[in-house]
Design an enzyme around this catalytic site. Structure first.
Site, PDB file in Angstrom:
ATOM      1  CB  SER A  36      -0.854   0.107   1.266  1.00 29.07           C
ATOM      2  OG  SER A  36      -1.261  -1.116   1.731  1.00 29.07           O
ATOM      3  CG  HIS A  68      -3.597  -3.427  -1.728  1.00 30.81           C
ATOM      4  ND1 HIS A  68      -3.017  -4.409  -0.971  1.00 30.81           N
ATOM      5  CD2 HIS A  68      -3.680  -2.352  -0.918  1.00 30.81           C
ATOM      6  CE1 HIS A  68      -2.775  -3.960   0.240  1.00 30.81           C
ATOM      7  NE2 HIS A  68      -3.175  -2.714   0.308  1.00 30.81           N
ATOM      8  CG  HIS A  94      -3.171  -8.470   2.029  1.00 27.55           C
ATOM      9  ND1 HIS A  94      -3.509  -7.719   0.929  1.00 27.55           N
ATOM     10  CD2 HIS A  94      -2.110  -7.846   2.605  1.00 27.55           C
ATOM     11  CE1 HIS A  94      -2.685  -6.687   0.839  1.00 27.55           C
ATOM     12  NE2 HIS A  94      -1.832  -6.737   1.833  1.00 27.55           N
ATOM     13  CE1 TYR A  96      -7.185  -7.753   3.362  1.00 31.63           C
ATOM     14  CE2 TYR A  96      -5.154  -7.586   4.626  1.00 31.63           C
ATOM     15  CZ  TYR A  96      -5.968  -7.138   3.611  1.00 31.63           C
ATOM     16  OH  TYR A  96      -5.560  -6.091   2.829  1.00 31.63           O
ATOM     17  CD  GLU A  97      -7.139 -10.067  -0.795  1.00 30.43           C
ATOM     18  OE1 GLU A  97      -7.636 -10.375  -1.890  1.00 30.43           O
ATOM     19  OE2 GLU A  97      -6.026  -9.513  -0.687  1.00 30.43           O
ATOM     20  CB  ALA A 124       1.874   0.467   4.420  1.00 32.06           C
ATOM     21  CG  MET A 211      -2.728  -6.982   8.414  1.00 29.48           C
ATOM     22  SD  MET A 211      -4.389  -6.391   8.177  1.00 29.48           S
ATOM     23  CE  MET A 211      -4.602  -5.325   9.626  1.00 29.48           C
ATOM     24  CB  SER A 212       1.630  -8.193   3.493  1.00 29.99           C
ATOM     25  OG  SER A 212       2.582  -7.176   3.740  1.00 29.99           O
ATOM     26  CG  ASN A 235      -0.640   2.632  11.473  1.00 28.54           C
ATOM     27  OD1 ASN A 235      -0.546   2.077  10.378  1.00 28.54           O
ATOM     28  ND2 ASN A 235      -0.766   1.954  12.600  1.00 28.54           N
ATOM     29  CG  HIS A 247      -7.181   1.526   4.221  1.00 25.19           C
ATOM     30  ND1 HIS A 247      -6.043   0.746   4.271  1.00 25.19           N
ATOM     31  CD2 HIS A 247      -7.521   1.598   2.921  1.00 25.19           C
ATOM     32  CE1 HIS A 247      -5.716   0.377   3.038  1.00 25.19           C
ATOM     33  NE2 HIS A 247      -6.609   0.873   2.203  1.00 25.19           N
TER      34      HIS A 247
HETATM   35  I1  8IG Z   1      -0.480   0.179   7.121  1.00 31.59           I
HETATM   36  O1  8IG Z   1      -1.121  -1.025  12.798  1.00 31.59           O
HETATM   37  C1  8IG Z   1      -0.795  -0.953   8.612  1.00 31.59           C
HETATM   38  N1  8IG Z   1      -0.957  -2.248   8.460  1.00 31.59           N
HETATM   39  N2  8IG Z   1      -1.651  -5.443  11.725  1.00 31.59           N
HETATM   40  N3  8IG Z   1      -1.388  -3.210  12.283  1.00 31.59           N
HETATM   41  C2  8IG Z   1      -1.459  -4.201  11.350  1.00 31.59           C
HETATM   42  N4  8IG Z   1      -1.329  -3.983  10.057  1.00 31.59           N
HETATM   43  C3  8IG Z   1      -1.124  -2.716   9.683  1.00 31.59           C
HETATM   44  C4  8IG Z   1      -1.043  -1.651  10.565  1.00 31.59           C
HETATM   45  C5  8IG Z   1      -1.178  -1.910  11.952  1.00 31.59           C
HETATM   46  N5  8IG Z   1      -0.839  -0.546   9.871  1.00 31.59           N
END
Ligand code: 8IG
Length: 272
Positions: A36, A68, A94, A96-97, A124, A211-212, A235, A247
């Site tokens: 991202s 994405h 990902h 989570y999909e 990211a 998450m990747s 973040n 997001h």
């Molecule tokens: I961009 O704070 C992003 N992806 N798990 N936690 C998780 N995935 C993320 C985060 C986060 N920020």
């Protein structure tokens, strides 16, 4: 179920052949997966010779998350020892999909089957380490898999001691000695962590959470490629700043920082 699930390596081999046909290049040298907000880093590499939807290749899913892209680009870069053929994936699948791990790692497997000896994985992520600032790139030194999902099947007991190549990290440090390194946690998502989970993760040695990247790193390494992982902290992880995670903010922070990362990446590609 498609071939991807019953024969993931075979499907990657077929996708690599299709890639060679579409680009007219019998092989590629380096692959980059742009997470991202990393699209502007890809743009900094110059003008691609080819660009097409990833779904032009067998086994790729239609992407679902905003930002994405699901595009594949091929670049001819001028390196110290001739042309470097770089294969760039804008966007990824990902865990989570919910489609399983096979589509998550199909891009890097296709890249390695297409000849790539180096795989650069960008993402990211949230910063757990309190020293990190939003917009800061961090090299992945090691990971913790909180999903424990492996792309490998069977008695493929690969060693992960040097999963994130020391050699390539050293090249990046030569270019930019201020680059931090950290331990990345793979969190399945799609929900972010709770503040309590972030405290737990910090306690067990995590610096970054996203998450990747982790399944792709394992799949690429298992096929013999060298892996570089770079996280862009977009973040502060949950509970650190007092702000909620959004997001849109994540995307904005990524875009702002990725241009300079593109310059760094192109310098590094020339030195590989
Ligand atoms: I961009 O704070 C992003 N992806 N798990 N936690 C998780 N995935 C993320 C985060 C986060 N920020």
């Amino acid at each position: 179920m498609s071939d991807l699930y019953t024969d993931p390596i075979g499907t990657a081999t077929v996708a690599a052949a299709k890639l060679a046909q579409l680009t007219g290049k019998p092989h590629h040298d380096v692959a980059l997966v742009m997470g991202s907000g990393w699209v502007s880093a890809a743009d900094a590499l110059g003008t691609p010779t080819h660009e097409f939807p990833a779904t032009s290749l067998p086994g790729f899913l239609v992407p679902t998350v905003e930002g994405h892209g699901g595009l594949v680009r091929s670049y001819d870069l001028q390196g110290a020892n001739g042309t470097i053929r770089a294969l760039v994936f804008l966007g990824r699948t990902h865990l989570y999909e919910g489609k399983g791990v096979e589509p998550v790692v199909h891009g890097v497997r296709t890249a390695v089957k297409a000849g790539c000896k180096v795989v650069v994985l960008t993402n990211a992520c949230g910063g757990i380490n309190r020293d990190y600032k939003v917009g800061q790139p961090v090299l992945i030194r090691d990971h913790i898999s909180m999903t424990a999902v492996s792309p490998l099947i069977g008695a493929d007991f690969v060693d992960l001691t040097d999963l994130y190549s020391k050699r390539i990290r050293a090249i990046l440090h030569e270019e930019d000695p201020t680059l931090a390194e950290g331990v990345y946690v793979h969190w399945r998502g799609p929900a972010y962590e709770t503040p309590a989970e972030i405290n737990f993760l910090r306690t067990v040695g995590a610096d970054l959470v996203g998450m990747s990247t982790v399944p792709e790193a394992i799949a690429a390494h298992a096929l013999g490629a060298e892996v570089l992982g770079i996280s862009l902290v977009t973040n502060a992880a949950a509970g650190i700043s007092g702000e909620k995670l959004s997001h849109l903010e994540v995307m904005a922070a990524g875009k702002a920082a990725a241009g300079k990362m593109g310059d760094l990446l192109s310098k590094v590609l020339h030195k590989l």
